[in-house]
Scaffold this motif. Structure first.
Motif, mmCIF file in Angstrom:
data_model
loop_
_atom_site.group_PDB
_atom_site.id
_atom_site.type_symbol
_atom_site.label_atom_id
_atom_site.label_comp_id
_atom_site.label_asym_id
_atom_site.label_seq_id
_atom_site.Cartn_x
_atom_site.Cartn_y
_atom_site.Cartn_z
ATOM 1 N N THR A 1 -22.952 11.362 14.265
ATOM 2 C CA THR A 1 -22.024 12.238 14.979
ATOM 3 C C THR A 1 -21.357 11.427 16.076
ATOM 4 O O THR A 1 -22.021 10.714 16.822
ATOM 5 N N ARG A 2 -20.030 11.542 16.139
ATOM 6 C CA ARG A 2 -19.270 10.878 17.201
ATOM 7 C C ARG A 2 -18.579 11.972 18.013
ATOM 8 O O ARG A 2 -17.598 12.570 17.561
ATOM 9 N N ASN A 3 -19.137 12.255 19.189
ATOM 10 C CA ASN A 3 -18.613 13.320 20.036
ATOM 11 C C ASN A 3 -17.409 12.819 20.824
ATOM 12 O O ASN A 3 -17.442 11.744 21.425
ATOM 13 N N LEU A 4 -16.347 13.626 20.821
ATOM 14 C CA LEU A 4 -15.089 13.251 21.450
ATOM 15 C C LEU A 4 -14.863 14.098 22.697
ATOM 16 O O LEU A 4 -14.917 15.326 22.632
ATOM 17 N N LEU A 5 -14.597 13.444 23.817
ATOM 18 C CA LEU A 5 -14.349 14.166 25.064
ATOM 19 C C LEU A 5 -13.194 13.498 25.801
ATOM 20 O O LEU A 5 -13.232 12.303 26.104
ATOM 21 N N GLY A 6 -12.163 14.289 26.089
ATOM 22 C CA GLY A 6 -11.010 13.754 26.799
ATOM 23 C C GLY A 6 -11.348 13.339 28.219
ATOM 24 O O GLY A 6 -12.109 14.009 28.911
ATOM 25 N N GLN A 7 -10.782 12.217 28.639
ATOM 26 C CA GLN A 7 -10.948 11.710 30.010
ATOM 27 C C GLN A 7 -9.552 11.393 30.555
ATOM 28 O O GLN A 7 -9.196 10.217 30.739
ATOM 29 N N PRO A 8 -8.734 12.422 30.807
ATOM 30 C CA PRO A 8 -7.324 12.200 31.141
ATOM 31 C C PRO A 8 -7.080 11.381 32.406
ATOM 32 O O PRO A 8 -6.021 10.761 32.550
ATOM 33 N N TRP B 1 -14.786 4.062 25.313
ATOM 34 C CA TRP B 1 -13.599 4.713 25.847
ATOM 35 C C TRP B 1 -12.383 4.140 25.139
ATOM 36 O O TRP B 1 -12.217 2.905 25.073
ATOM 37 N N THR B 2 -11.533 4.999 24.590
ATOM 38 C CA THR B 2 -10.364 4.544 23.841
ATOM 39 C C THR B 2 -9.083 5.141 24.415
ATOM 40 O O THR B 2 -9.091 6.205 25.025
ATOM 41 N N TYR B 3 -7.988 4.410 24.194
ATOM 42 C CA TYR B 3 -6.669 4.895 24.610
ATOM 43 C C TYR B 3 -5.776 4.946 23.381
ATOM 44 O O TYR B 3 -5.682 3.970 22.621
ATOM 45 N N LEU C 1 -10.094 8.973 25.402
ATOM 46 C CA LEU C 1 -11.294 9.648 24.905
ATOM 47 C C LEU C 1 -12.551 8.871 25.266
ATOM 48 O O LEU C 1 -12.557 7.638 25.254
ATOM 49 N N GLN C 2 -13.581 9.618 25.577
ATOM 50 C CA GLN C 2 -14.928 9.047 25.638
ATOM 51 C C GLN C 2 -15.616 9.455 24.346
ATOM 52 O O GLN C 2 -15.738 10.645 24.046
ATOM 53 N N ILE C 3 -16.044 8.477 23.558
ATOM 54 C CA ILE C 3 -16.688 8.744 22.262
ATOM 55 C C ILE C 3 -18.162 8.372 22.379
ATOM 56 O O ILE C 3 -18.502 7.229 22.680
ATOM 57 N N THR C 4 -19.014 9.362 22.160
ATOM 58 C CA THR C 4 -20.463 9.138 22.233
ATOM 59 C C THR C 4 -21.046 9.217 20.827
ATOM 60 O O THR C 4 -20.908 10.237 20.148
ATOM 61 N N THR C 5 -21.672 8.146 20.382
ATOM 62 C CA THR C 5 -22.213 8.081 19.025
ATOM 63 C C THR C 5 -23.689 8.461 19.015
ATOM 64 O O THR C 5 -24.484 7.940 19.798
ATOM 65 N N VAL C 6 -24.025 9.404 18.119
ATOM 66 C CA VAL C 6 -25.403 9.884 18.000
ATOM 67 C C VAL C 6 -25.858 9.718 16.551
ATOM 68 O O VAL C 6 -25.217 10.239 15.630
ATOM 69 N N GLU C 7 -26.945 8.991 16.347
ATOM 70 C CA GLU C 7 -27.486 8.791 15.003
ATOM 71 C C GLU C 7 -28.574 9.821 14.725
ATOM 72 O O GLU C 7 -29.483 10.003 15.533
ATOM 73 N N GLY C 8 -28.470 10.513 13.579
ATOM 74 C CA GLY C 8 -29.456 11.517 13.201
ATOM 75 C C GLY C 8 -30.590 10.910 12.397
ATOM 76 O O GLY C 8 -30.404 9.889 11.723
#
Length: 201
Positions: A125-132, A94-96, A112-119
């Motif tokens: 892939t680093r998925n970005l999702l706002g967490q306001p 989680w980043t600010y 942001l909540q950043i979820t890292t997925v290794e292929g």
């Protein structure tokens, strides 16, 4: 019955593919210096999604380390004023971030909540999702209401990576159309260009 099922399935797939095509209807807005920026309308939003693509002469591992240095990454993220990690747990961070905006627009911040997925192919892939609502709002900033997107890094050679940066945001508050239209082109272009320069050091 089998034929009817196949026809129904075929029609269903047609609808599905058509829907995806509309969501992925990207139009090139800028192609310069080895970076391609495309924009797409987003149903129900007045703000366009942006997608930047570039080949960067660096390994996925190096690019990952640059991204995971959250404080240092502010130097190459477009209009970033400051950035820090709030929490790290497993494959999620989680980043600010606080952003600069031109007067008279109130500066923005985002969580942001950043979820890292290794292929399996070595991609990342680093998925970005706002967490306001993750932390209370800061005085003097308007919290970005919605963020959805990703960074995708695909190895293309021993020391070469195709980087895709794709995001859609709802910036919250009032943003002039000229600024919104400028941001969706400048953000991916300037971010990818600065990341490429940083990776070359």
């Amino acid at each position: 019955m089998g034929s009817l099922y196949r026809i129904a399935l075929g029609l269903g797939m047609t609808v599905l593919v058509t829907g995806m095509a509309q969501a992925e209807d990207w139009k090139v807005a800028k192609q310069e210096d080895g970076i391609k920026v495309s924009l797409s309308e987003v149903p129900g939003s007045q703000y366009k999604a942006y997608q930047g693509v570039a080949i960067i002469k660096a390994s996925v591992a190096k690019l990952r380390s640059l991204q995971e240095d959250v404080t240092g990454a502010c130097a190459w993220v477009h209009e970033c004023k400051s950035q820090k990690i709030l929490k790290h747990e497993g494959d999620k961070t989680w980043t600010y971030t606080q952003f600069n905006t031109p007067w008279p627009v109130t500066p923005r911040d985002s969580v942001l909540q950043i979820t890292t997925v290794e292929g399996a192919d070595g991609s990342l892939t680093r998925n970005l999702l706002g967490q306001p609502d993750y932390i209370p709002e800061e005085k003097g900033f308007v919290r970005v209401a919605q963020v959805e997107g990703f960074w995708r890094m695909v190895p293309k050679g021993p020391n070469e990576t195709e980087v895709t940066y794709q995001v859609h945001t709802e910036p919250g508050g009032s943003v002039p159309s000229w600024l919104a239209n400028k941001f969706v082109v400048d953000a991916p272009f300037n971010t990818l260009k600065a990341l490429r320069e940083r990776a070359a050091k």
